[in-house]
Design a protein around this motif. Structure first.
Motif, PDB file in Angstrom:
ATOM      1  N   ARG A  74      17.068 -23.137 -10.177  1.00 30.96           N
ATOM      2  CA  ARG A  74      17.532 -22.039  -9.325  1.00 30.96           C
ATOM      3  C   ARG A  74      17.155 -20.657  -9.883  1.00 30.96           C
ATOM      4  O   ARG A  74      16.888 -19.731  -9.134  1.00 30.96           O
ATOM      5  CB  ARG A  74      19.055 -22.132  -9.158  1.00 30.96           C
ATOM      6  CG  ARG A  74      19.599 -21.227  -8.050  1.00 30.96           C
ATOM      7  CD  ARG A  74      21.082 -21.477  -7.829  1.00 30.96           C
ATOM      8  NE  ARG A  74      21.309 -22.738  -7.156  1.00 30.96           N
ATOM      9  CZ  ARG A  74      22.505 -23.252  -6.908  1.00 30.96           C
ATOM     10  NH1 ARG A  74      23.596 -22.620  -7.324  1.00 30.96           N
ATOM     11  NH2 ARG A  74      22.633 -24.404  -6.278  1.00 30.96           N
ATOM     12  N   TYR A  75      17.122 -20.543 -11.227  1.00 28.75           N
ATOM     13  CA  TYR A  75      16.827 -19.228 -11.816  1.00 28.75           C
ATOM     14  C   TYR A  75      15.371 -18.796 -11.584  1.00 28.75           C
ATOM     15  O   TYR A  75      15.033 -17.643 -11.790  1.00 28.75           O
ATOM     16  CB  TYR A  75      17.146 -19.215 -13.316  1.00 28.75           C
ATOM     17  CG  TYR A  75      16.352 -20.181 -14.161  1.00 28.75           C
ATOM     18  CD1 TYR A  75      15.087 -19.852 -14.633  1.00 28.75           C
ATOM     19  CD2 TYR A  75      16.867 -21.424 -14.497  1.00 28.75           C
ATOM     20  CE1 TYR A  75      14.351 -20.730 -15.405  1.00 28.75           C
ATOM     21  CE2 TYR A  75      16.152 -22.313 -15.274  1.00 28.75           C
ATOM     22  CZ  TYR A  75      14.893 -21.961 -15.726  1.00 28.75           C
ATOM     23  OH  TYR A  75      14.171 -22.831 -16.487  1.00 28.75           O
ATOM     24  N   ARG A  76      14.499 -19.745 -11.156  1.00 32.97           N
ATOM     25  CA  ARG A  76      13.096 -19.398 -10.873  1.00 32.97           C
ATOM     26  C   ARG A  76      12.878 -18.982  -9.421  1.00 32.97           C
ATOM     27  O   ARG A  76      11.774 -18.580  -9.050  1.00 32.97           O
ATOM     28  CB  ARG A  76      12.209 -20.614 -11.171  1.00 32.97           C
ATOM     29  CG  ARG A  76      12.084 -20.960 -12.625  1.00 32.97           C
ATOM     30  CD  ARG A  76      11.240 -19.984 -13.399  1.00 32.97           C
ATOM     31  NE  ARG A  76       9.838 -20.066 -13.066  1.00 32.97           N
ATOM     32  CZ  ARG A  76       8.941 -19.165 -13.427  1.00 32.97           C
ATOM     33  NH1 ARG A  76       9.309 -18.094 -14.091  1.00 32.97           N
ATOM     34  NH2 ARG A  76       7.669 -19.292 -13.101  1.00 32.97           N
ATOM     35  N   GLU A  77      13.917 -19.070  -8.610  1.00 26.66           N
ATOM     36  CA  GLU A  77      13.769 -18.833  -7.162  1.00 26.66           C
ATOM     37  C   GLU A  77      13.265 -17.424  -6.860  1.00 26.66           C
ATOM     38  O   GLU A  77      12.311 -17.239  -6.089  1.00 26.66           O
ATOM     39  CB  GLU A  77      15.125 -19.073  -6.487  1.00 26.66           C
ATOM     40  CG  GLU A  77      15.065 -19.074  -4.972  1.00 26.66           C
ATOM     41  CD  GLU A  77      16.413 -19.400  -4.343  1.00 26.66           C
ATOM     42  OE1 GLU A  77      16.759 -18.731  -3.357  1.00 26.66           O
ATOM     43  OE2 GLU A  77      17.102 -20.317  -4.842  1.00 26.66           O
ATOM     44  N   LYS A  78      13.874 -16.435  -7.485  1.00 28.40           N
ATOM     45  CA  LYS A  78      13.528 -15.033  -7.204  1.00 28.40           C
ATOM     46  C   LYS A  78      12.086 -14.736  -7.604  1.00 28.40           C
ATOM     47  O   LYS A  78      11.326 -14.097  -6.864  1.00 28.40           O
ATOM     48  CB  LYS A  78      14.487 -14.111  -7.948  1.00 28.40           C
ATOM     49  CG  LYS A  78      14.401 -12.662  -7.503  1.00 28.40           C
ATOM     50  CD  LYS A  78      15.416 -11.807  -8.243  1.00 28.40           C
ATOM     51  CE  LYS A  78      15.299 -10.350  -7.804  1.00 28.40           C
ATOM     52  NZ  LYS A  78      16.222  -9.477  -8.567  1.00 28.40           N
ATOM     53  N   TYR A  79      11.694 -15.202  -8.809  1.00 26.53           N
ATOM     54  CA  TYR A  79      10.334 -14.938  -9.299  1.00 26.53           C
ATOM     55  C   TYR A  79       9.295 -15.616  -8.414  1.00 26.53           C
ATOM     56  O   TYR A  79       8.269 -15.027  -8.071  1.00 26.53           O
ATOM     57  CB  TYR A  79      10.192 -15.419 -10.748  1.00 26.53           C
ATOM     58  CG  TYR A  79       8.801 -15.245 -11.287  1.00 26.53           C
ATOM     59  CD1 TYR A  79       8.347 -14.005 -11.723  1.00 26.53           C
ATOM     60  CD2 TYR A  79       7.895 -16.323 -11.326  1.00 26.53           C
ATOM     61  CE1 TYR A  79       7.060 -13.839 -12.201  1.00 26.53           C
ATOM     62  CE2 TYR A  79       6.611 -16.166 -11.797  1.00 26.53           C
ATOM     63  CZ  TYR A  79       6.196 -14.922 -12.239  1.00 26.53           C
ATOM     64  OH  TYR A  79       4.912 -14.750 -12.704  1.00 26.53           O
ATOM     65  N   LEU A  80       9.547 -16.887  -8.048  1.00 28.75           N
ATOM     66  CA  LEU A  80       8.587 -17.618  -7.209  1.00 28.75           C
ATOM     67  C   LEU A  80       8.429 -16.977  -5.836  1.00 28.75           C
ATOM     68  O   LEU A  80       7.329 -16.961  -5.269  1.00 28.75           O
ATOM     69  CB  LEU A  80       9.033 -19.077  -7.061  1.00 28.75           C
ATOM     70  CG  LEU A  80       8.896 -19.960  -8.310  1.00 28.75           C
ATOM     71  CD1 LEU A  80       9.568 -21.292  -8.083  1.00 28.75           C
ATOM     72  CD2 LEU A  80       7.440 -20.154  -8.684  1.00 28.75           C
ATOM     73  N   GLN A  81       9.525 -16.456  -5.322  1.00 24.44           N
ATOM     74  CA  GLN A  81       9.470 -15.786  -4.012  1.00 24.44           C
ATOM     75  C   GLN A  81       8.549 -14.555  -4.077  1.00 24.44           C
ATOM     76  O   GLN A  81       7.809 -14.278  -3.124  1.00 24.44           O
ATOM     77  CB  GLN A  81      10.892 -15.358  -3.616  1.00 24.44           C
ATOM     78  CG  GLN A  81      11.098 -15.288  -2.116  1.00 24.44           C
ATOM     79  CD  GLN A  81      12.564 -15.121  -1.758  1.00 24.44           C
ATOM     80  OE1 GLN A  81      13.431 -15.200  -2.625  1.00 24.44           O
ATOM     81  NE2 GLN A  81      12.851 -14.891  -0.492  1.00 24.44           N
ATOM     82  N   GLU A  82       8.602 -13.844  -5.218  1.00 20.29           N
ATOM     83  CA  GLU A  82       7.755 -12.649  -5.367  1.00 20.29           C
ATOM     84  C   GLU A  82       6.286 -13.029  -5.619  1.00 20.29           C
ATOM     85  O   GLU A  82       5.373 -12.371  -5.113  1.00 20.29           O
ATOM     86  CB  GLU A  82       8.270 -11.798  -6.537  1.00 20.29           C
ATOM     87  CG  GLU A  82       9.626 -11.153  -6.260  1.00 20.29           C
ATOM     88  CD  GLU A  82      10.225 -10.504  -7.497  1.00 20.29           C
ATOM     89  OE1 GLU A  82       9.569 -10.545  -8.571  1.00 20.29           O
ATOM     90  OE2 GLU A  82      11.343  -9.972  -7.424  1.00 20.29           O
ATOM     91  N   ALA A  83       6.070 -14.069  -6.431  1.00 17.63           N
ATOM     92  CA  ALA A  83       4.706 -14.430  -6.848  1.00 17.63           C
ATOM     93  C   ALA A  83       4.014 -15.411  -5.899  1.00 17.63           C
ATOM     94  O   ALA A  83       2.824 -15.703  -6.097  1.00 17.63           O
ATOM     95  CB  ALA A  83       4.752 -15.027  -8.247  1.00 17.63           C
ATOM     96  N   TRP A  84       4.725 -15.927  -4.899  1.00 16.74           N
ATOM     97  CA  TRP A  84       4.147 -16.955  -4.037  1.00 16.74           C
ATOM     98  C   TRP A  84       2.914 -16.496  -3.252  1.00 16.74           C
ATOM     99  O   TRP A  84       1.961 -17.288  -3.098  1.00 16.74           O
ATOM    100  CB  TRP A  84       5.200 -17.514  -3.092  1.00 16.74           C
ATOM    101  CG  TRP A  84       4.800 -18.807  -2.466  1.00 16.74           C
ATOM    102  CD1 TRP A  84       4.491 -19.039  -1.160  1.00 16.74           C
ATOM    103  CD2 TRP A  84       4.630 -20.059  -3.133  1.00 16.74           C
ATOM    104  NE1 TRP A  84       4.150 -20.356  -0.965  1.00 16.74           N
ATOM    105  CE2 TRP A  84       4.236 -21.008  -2.172  1.00 16.74           C
ATOM    106  CE3 TRP A  84       4.780 -20.461  -4.454  1.00 16.74           C
ATOM    107  CZ2 TRP A  84       3.979 -22.324  -2.494  1.00 16.74           C
ATOM    108  CZ3 TRP A  84       4.529 -21.787  -4.774  1.00 16.74           C
ATOM    109  CH2 TRP A  84       4.129 -22.701  -3.800  1.00 16.74           C
ATOM    110  N   PRO A  85       2.843 -15.257  -2.726  1.00 18.40           N
ATOM    111  CA  PRO A  85       1.613 -14.832  -2.023  1.00 18.40           C
ATOM    112  C   PRO A  85       0.352 -14.946  -2.880  1.00 18.40           C
ATOM    113  O   PRO A  85      -0.702 -15.371  -2.388  1.00 18.40           O
ATOM    114  CB  PRO A  85       1.909 -13.368  -1.670  1.00 18.40           C
ATOM    115  CG  PRO A  85       3.388 -13.275  -1.621  1.00 18.40           C
ATOM    116  CD  PRO A  85       3.892 -14.229  -2.636  1.00 18.40           C
TER     117      PRO A  85
END
Length: 384
Positions: free
Chosen positions: A62-73
């Protein structure tokens, strides 16, 4: 004879067919060809694409959710170049990669699977995208199940990182790999040779077989030996140091003393009824038994209360006075004081005599009759 002739013919046929395709090729002895080089995939090798759709998915914490959302593009655009579709599901907490009609390279889906694995293990997106290169490989080493004790596991994991990440940086330089220690796993990226070294170092550290510092020393020596062309085909074991464990605490096995063997069984222990018969309690009435138990209980309570009272009162007991000196020392001191008193009295008398002699007038003493002189002496003698 016919059988022998048939066997000979068969052997000759086998000899003819053996090594039929082991003929020297024109490119076998060509020094310009690098046989270990991995050539970049050309889409012209597979113009029609893949027949089936392949997909891989992995969950992330869960703690990776925010980072992945930003880096996904960035991740999506990097995979799009190879014809791979990527999907981030925040509801389920998973990442999915799958092939499309535009996918030409059949192995790129395995690379995409490694990419999402690295992202879920806290590897930064720019570093994880490098796995899509053909020369870059990755390995995720699980270390959580190697040690049972959690405190010991944390200490050994910290030993791998080192003070201010110095040990980890040294390993990265010597193995030419990217290493990230996170939770119960160690993620490594690099060549096959480097990944093999990293796995060995990590497992030896966590299992307490060898400290990473010793591995670093060995790798440094190997780097120096590689520079010498004379030692290229020789065994390097004689140059490398051998490290032995020291101060290893081992549990001492307590040896039980063996009793001498006897064929006879031990004597039977008396039962509760037998004990009551011996003491005479068996013949008492129930009321008397209860009364006796009550008395025993009261005695135990009285002992316990007395002990607790003594413990409470111990806090209010005054400290003991300092121990008096020995009687011999005190007697010696008294003698010294008496001697001092006597000497001071004698000194006072002498001082008084000196004063009286100073006060006598010489003329009066001479003119006085001789009879008076002894009287003075007599008086003095009487006075004394």
């Amino acid at each position: 004879m016919e059988v022998e002739n048939a066997e000979k013919v068969n052997l000759e046929q086998k000899k003819k067919h053996k090594g039929k395709h082991d003929k020297p090729k024109p490119w076998d002895e060509d020094p310009n060809i690098d046989r270990w080089k991995i050539e970049k995939f050309d889409p012209s090798w597979n113009p029609d694409g893949l027949l089936e759709v392949s997909s891989f998915s992995t969950i992330f914490p869960r703690y990776r959710e925010k980072y992945l959302q930003e880096a996904w593009p960035k991740v999506k655009s990097a995979l799009k170049e190879y014809g791979i579709a990527a999907e981030l599901n925040l509801v389920e907490g998973s990442m999915t990669v799958s092939t499309t009609r535009k996918t030409r390279d059949p192995y790129v889906i395995i690379k995409a699977r490694d990419l999402i694995k690295l992202l879920s293990r806290s590897v930064p997106a720019p570093q994880a995208i490098k796995i899509l290169d053909d020369e870059m490989q990755c390995d995720i080493i699980k270390i959580g199940n190697l040690v049972r004790n959690k405190e010991r596991f944390v200490k050994r994991r910290q030993r791998l990182v080192g003070p201010n990440s110095s040990t980890l940086k040294a390993l990265e330089i010597l193995t030419s790999c990217y290493i990230l220690v996170q939770g119960n796993t160690v993620a490594a990226m690099g060549s096959f040779k480097g990944l093999k070294q990293v796995r060995r170092i990590v497992e030896d550290c966590v299992e307490n077989k060898m400290h990473p510092v010793y591995h670093i020393k060995i790798l440094m020596m190997k780097k120096e030996l590689e520079k010498d062309p004379a030692l290229k085909n020789e065994n390097w074991d004689r140059f490398l140091p051998t490290f032995k464990k020291k101060n290893v605490q081992t549990k001492k096995v307590k040896s039980k003393e063996k009793k001498p063997y006897t064929p006879f069984p031990p004597p039977q222990q008396p039962s509760n009824i037998d004990q009551e018969l011996e003491s005479g309690e068996y013949f008492l009435s129930e009321k008397k038994k209860l009364a006796k138990k009550w008395e025993e209980k009261q005695e135990k309570q009285a002992q316990k209360t007395a002990e607790n009272k003594r413990k409470r009162e111990a806090a209010f007991v005054p400290p003991k006075e300092p121990v008096k000196q020995d009687s011999n020392k005190s007697e010696n001191k008294e003698e010294d004081v008496a001697a001092l008193a006597k000497s001071s009295k004698q000194k006072a008398k002498e001082f008084g005599k000196q004063k009286s002699l100073q006060n006598i007038n010489a003329e009066e003493y001479i003119s006085a009759p001789a009879a008076e002189q002894p009287s003075k002496r007599k008086r003095k003698s009487k006075h004394t």
